[in-house]
Design a protein around this motif. Sequence first.
Motif, PDB file in Angstrom:
ATOM      1  N   ILE A  72     -11.203  -4.375   2.927  1.00 28.38           N
ATOM      2  CA  ILE A  72     -10.953  -3.327   3.914  1.00 28.38           C
ATOM      3  C   ILE A  72     -12.294  -2.959   4.531  1.00 28.38           C
ATOM      4  O   ILE A  72     -13.213  -2.542   3.826  1.00 28.38           O
ATOM      5  CB  ILE A  72     -10.317  -2.085   3.275  1.00 28.38           C
ATOM      6  CG1 ILE A  72      -9.107  -2.468   2.428  1.00 28.38           C
ATOM      7  CG2 ILE A  72      -9.904  -1.079   4.351  1.00 28.38           C
ATOM      8  CD1 ILE A  72      -8.541  -1.314   1.621  1.00 28.38           C
TER       9      ILE A  72
ATOM     10  N   SER B 212      -0.012   5.245   0.515  1.00 31.11           N
ATOM     11  CA  SER B 212      -1.112   6.116   0.894  1.00 31.11           C
ATOM     12  C   SER B 212      -1.041   7.462   0.177  1.00 31.11           C
ATOM     13  O   SER B 212       0.013   7.861  -0.337  1.00 31.11           O
ATOM     14  CB  SER B 212      -1.114   6.349   2.410  1.00 31.11           C
ATOM     15  OG  SER B 212      -0.038   7.188   2.783  1.00 31.11           O
TER      16      SER B 212
ATOM     17  N   GLN C  58      -7.854   8.006   5.133  1.00 30.67           N
ATOM     18  CA  GLN C  58      -6.422   7.715   5.083  1.00 30.67           C
ATOM     19  C   GLN C  58      -6.118   6.415   4.347  1.00 30.67           C
ATOM     20  O   GLN C  58      -4.949   6.132   4.040  1.00 30.67           O
ATOM     21  CB  GLN C  58      -5.854   7.635   6.510  1.00 30.67           C
ATOM     22  CG  GLN C  58      -5.895   8.944   7.277  1.00 30.67           C
ATOM     23  CD  GLN C  58      -7.258   9.222   7.905  1.00 30.67           C
ATOM     24  OE1 GLN C  58      -8.184   8.406   7.805  1.00 30.67           O
ATOM     25  NE2 GLN C  58      -7.395  10.370   8.541  1.00 30.67           N
ATOM     26  N   ASP C  59      -7.158   5.622   4.042  1.00 24.52           N
ATOM     27  CA  ASP C  59      -6.953   4.379   3.295  1.00 24.52           C
ATOM     28  C   ASP C  59      -6.842   4.627   1.796  1.00 24.52           C
ATOM     29  O   ASP C  59      -6.527   3.701   1.041  1.00 24.52           O
ATOM     30  CB  ASP C  59      -8.111   3.404   3.546  1.00 24.52           C
ATOM     31  CG  ASP C  59      -8.244   3.015   5.011  1.00 24.52           C
ATOM     32  OD1 ASP C  59      -7.238   3.106   5.738  1.00 24.52           O
ATOM     33  OD2 ASP C  59      -9.357   2.630   5.417  1.00 24.52           O
TER      34      ASP C  59
ATOM     35  N   VAL D 229     -13.861   1.728   6.001  1.00 26.35           N
ATOM     36  CA  VAL D 229     -12.837   2.476   5.264  1.00 26.35           C
ATOM     37  C   VAL D 229     -12.687   3.896   5.795  1.00 26.35           C
ATOM     38  O   VAL D 229     -13.670   4.587   6.066  1.00 26.35           O
ATOM     39  CB  VAL D 229     -13.186   2.508   3.761  1.00 26.35           C
ATOM     40  CG1 VAL D 229     -12.248   3.440   3.002  1.00 26.35           C
ATOM     41  CG2 VAL D 229     -13.105   1.111   3.171  1.00 26.35           C
ATOM     42  N   HIS D 230     -11.436   4.343   5.948  1.00 28.47           N
ATOM     43  CA  HIS D 230     -11.100   5.695   6.385  1.00 28.47           C
ATOM     44  C   HIS D 230     -10.544   6.494   5.203  1.00 28.47           C
ATOM     45  O   HIS D 230     -10.002   5.913   4.261  1.00 28.47           O
ATOM     46  CB  HIS D 230     -10.027   5.666   7.484  1.00 28.47           C
ATOM     47  CG  HIS D 230     -10.441   4.944   8.723  1.00 28.47           C
ATOM     48  ND1 HIS D 230      -9.578   4.695   9.771  1.00 28.47           N
ATOM     49  CD2 HIS D 230     -11.639   4.422   9.100  1.00 28.47           C
ATOM     50  CE1 HIS D 230     -10.220   4.056  10.726  1.00 28.47           C
ATOM     51  NE2 HIS D 230     -11.463   3.877  10.347  1.00 28.47           N
TER      52      HIS D 230
ATOM     53  N   ILE E 238      -4.486   0.191   9.920  1.00 28.03           N
ATOM     54  CA  ILE E 238      -5.332  -0.437   8.918  1.00 28.03           C
ATOM     55  C   ILE E 238      -5.409  -1.944   9.078  1.00 28.03           C
ATOM     56  O   ILE E 238      -6.410  -2.556   8.695  1.00 28.03           O
ATOM     57  CB  ILE E 238      -4.835  -0.078   7.488  1.00 28.03           C
ATOM     58  CG1 ILE E 238      -5.854  -0.536   6.426  1.00 28.03           C
ATOM     59  CG2 ILE E 238      -3.466  -0.668   7.210  1.00 28.03           C
ATOM     60  CD1 ILE E 238      -5.515  -0.084   5.025  1.00 28.03           C
TER      61      ILE E 238
ATOM     62  N   PHE F 298       0.830  -1.206   0.000  1.00 30.30           N
ATOM     63  CA  PHE F 298       0.000   0.000   0.000  1.00 30.30           C
ATOM     64  C   PHE F 298       0.863   1.254   0.000  1.00 30.30           C
ATOM     65  O   PHE F 298       1.846   1.350   0.739  1.00 30.30           O
ATOM     66  CB  PHE F 298      -0.898  -0.018   1.242  1.00 30.30           C
ATOM     67  CG  PHE F 298      -1.685   1.240   1.486  1.00 30.30           C
ATOM     68  CD1 PHE F 298      -2.461   1.814   0.489  1.00 30.30           C
ATOM     69  CD2 PHE F 298      -1.667   1.850   2.738  1.00 30.30           C
ATOM     70  CE1 PHE F 298      -3.190   2.965   0.728  1.00 30.30           C
ATOM     71  CE2 PHE F 298      -2.399   2.998   2.980  1.00 30.30           C
ATOM     72  CZ  PHE F 298      -3.160   3.548   1.973  1.00 30.30           C
TER      73      PHE F 298
END
Length: 225
Positions: free
Chosen positions: A96, A59, A102-103, A99-100, A82, A57
């Motif tokens: 996921i 970001s 920041q994801d 979900v935020h 996460i 990942f």
Amino acid sequence: MMSLCVFRPVLLTLTLLLCSESAADQHQFVEEGQSVTLSCGDVRERQRECTGTTWTFYSVDKPGESKSLITLGVLNSSVPEISKRLRLKENCGLEIQNVHPQDAGLFYCQQYNQSGRLLSPDAPVYLSVVSLTKRTEEKNVELNCSVSSSLHDVKTKWLFKGKEVNNSGITTNNLQHGVTVTLPKSHFLYKKVDLFKCEVTDGENKKKFSFRSNKPGETRRRSQI
């Protein structure tokens, strides 16, 4: 069908600049608080148990910094922001939950055999997170639709009954990563603001998100395709 891009960590910054258009077929929109499953592409038959699957990942906040989420089928618990919300699904997809913003960013999946040889091209997926808020004040109500995304060509607009909101008395403010509309409580559409939808597009990829609540203050509600 647009051509795919193969992602390598050392080339990530250049890839983000040059491949945003070609990544459209691997771009998913999801609303904050919902769940999403990212595809690992064409999973090889011997990978059905995902023991050779790796998910990495990058970001939006730190695009040059990689985070290893899944390594050879094992969840990496050293990414606490996460990792507790991740699950490896059938066909090695990455789920996921909750979900935020920041994801948002770039995820890519790789499949290896027992000798460590890469079995297939990387499977990149861009994830963009949409946040809807409604703020009610003394005289006005403000609807905000914002998008956290690594891609720069994502567009947003508010719709009412399928048409862009541009009625007299309604103020639209286009932001760098979203759009707001403000209307007075005296406006004839005030009691129908929960029927407004935010349309988010990236090329041919399009999705609509809507409110489902009349509660005052700031709220976030579910999305609609």
